[in-house]
Design an enzyme around this catalytic site. Structure first.
Site, short mmCIF file in Angstrom:
data_model
loop_
_atom_site.label_atom_id
_atom_site.label_comp_id
_atom_site.label_asym_id
_atom_site.label_seq_id
_atom_site.Cartn_x
_atom_site.Cartn_y
_atom_site.Cartn_z
N ASN A 282 -0.32 64.91 18.99
CA ASN A 282 0.75 65.67 18.66
C ASN A 282 1.31 65.11 17.32
O ASN A 282 2.11 64.00 17.39
CB ASN A 282 1.65 65.38 20.16
N GLU B 298 11.00 65.13 24.17
CA GLU B 298 11.77 65.65 23.26
C GLU B 298 12.41 66.78 23.36
O GLU B 298 13.58 67.04 22.78
CB GLU B 298 11.11 65.12 21.89
N GLU C 113 4.09 60.82 30.00
CA GLU C 113 4.41 60.10 28.92
C GLU C 113 5.82 59.47 29.48
O GLU C 113 6.84 59.93 29.34
CB GLU C 113 4.90 61.13 27.96
N GLY D 244 6.71 56.24 21.10
CA GLY D 244 7.14 55.57 19.83
C GLY D 244 7.71 54.21 19.56
O GLY D 244 8.36 53.92 18.40
N GLY E 276 0.86 60.49 19.64
CA GLY E 276 1.81 61.01 18.75
C GLY E 276 1.50 60.22 17.38
O GLY E 276 0.76 60.58 16.39
N GLY E 277 2.34 59.17 17.03
CA GLY E 277 2.11 58.64 15.71
C GLY E 277 0.59 58.24 15.21
O GLY E 277 0.25 58.60 14.03
P1 13P Z 1 3.52 58.14 20.35
O1 13P Z 1 2.22 57.93 20.48
O2 13P Z 1 4.11 58.02 18.67
O3 13P Z 1 4.37 56.92 21.16
O4 13P Z 1 4.03 59.71 20.79
C1 13P Z 1 3.70 59.71 22.19
C2 13P Z 1 4.04 61.19 22.19
O5 13P Z 1 5.28 61.62 22.63
C3 13P Z 1 2.81 62.39 22.23
O6 13P Z 1 3.30 63.43 22.74
#
Ligand code: 13P
Length: 253
Positions: A8, A93, A168, A174, A234-235
């Site tokens: 993502n 989010e 999640e 994050g 995510g990141g």
């Molecule tokens: P991170 O991997 O950056 O913690 O983000 C997870 C996320 O929200 C994926 O949808």
């Protein structure tokens, strides 16, 4: 069954960066199924740059409505036309920034399914909810409110299952923090039980992804846990080498 490793990108990525990213992914020989969810304007250029590489593409949200006077919203049908096979729905989010309730997520999931997209429905508790011992109750309520009954009765396994769940924990996104392995395993078992109750046979086979600070260094231990069917990253999905390192940590069965 290969695991599903989904990236993502959130509101990151540029048109200028697509070629290098795609070249990095084309070099992949991962056992897992790969899915990238870039910002919607990058779906078609990334599809083209991947040049037939076996990487599925997805979106990060879609509108409840199929078309019409909804300025700024994204039609699931258009996302499918651009090359998306999946759409992330109800990410924390979006639940936080846009006030998306589980009822809205369910409507969006219905629309996505009608447009031929596979919804990846996100659930997860806040830190306060975990600290007060309510994590499983909160997640079960999100599942009860967010899953459309259209998902019942369809039992295709794997990346093209009719629906995917992503657990999640909001406090792990994050932050570099993750729940303990015991907590992830307990939550995934609880989600599986809820899916079976809500959706019958379909709920027994839908992949349940873990998301929240997944990185190359913790991927192998998280992905090996029971009922973890992959990751939503995510990141670490922004660099193809990190994303592929996570994918190659997926167990082979
Ligand atoms: P991170 O991997 O950056 O913690 O983000 C997870 C996320 O929200 C994926 O949808």
């Amino acid at each position: 069954m290969p695991q599903l490793i989904a990236g993502n990108w959130k509101m990151n990525g540029t048109l200028a960066g697509i070629a290098a990213y795609a070249a990095g992914l084309r070099a992949a020989a991962a056992y897992a199924d790969l899915l990238i969810c870039p910002p919607a304007p990058l779906i078609a250029p990334l599809r083209a740059a991947l040049d037939g590489a076996p990487v599925a593409l997805g979106a990060q949200d879609c509108a409840v409505q199929r078309s019409g006077a909804h300025t700024g919203d994204l039609s699931a049908d258009l996302l499918a036309e651009l090359g998306a096979t999946h759409v992330i729905l109800g990410h924390s989010e979006r639940r936080a920034d846009h006030g998306e309730s589980s009822a809205i997520v369910r409507e969006k999931a219905r629309t996505a399914i009608a447009a031929g997209l596979i919804p990846i429905i996100c659930v997860g508790e806040t830190e306060a909810e975990r600290d007060s011992g309510e994590a499983e109750t909160v997640v079960r309520a999100q599942l009860a409110g967010s899953l459309p009954e259209e998902l019942a009765g369809q039992t295709v396994p794997g990346v093209f299952a009719p629906g995917v769940i992503a657990y999640e924990p909001v406090w792990a996104i994050g932050t570099g923090r993750t729940p303990t392995e015991e907590d992830v395993a307990a939550m995934h078992a609880s989600i599986r039980a809820a899916l079976r109750r809500q959706l019958g046979a379909a709920g027994a086979t839908m992949p349940i992804l873990y998301g929240g600070s997944v990185k190359p260094s913790n991927a192998a231990s998280l992905l090996a846990l029971p009922e973890v069917g992959g990751a939503l990253v995510g990141g670490a999905s922004l660099k193809p080498e990190d994303f592929l390192a996570i994918a190659s940590a997926a167990p082979r069965d």
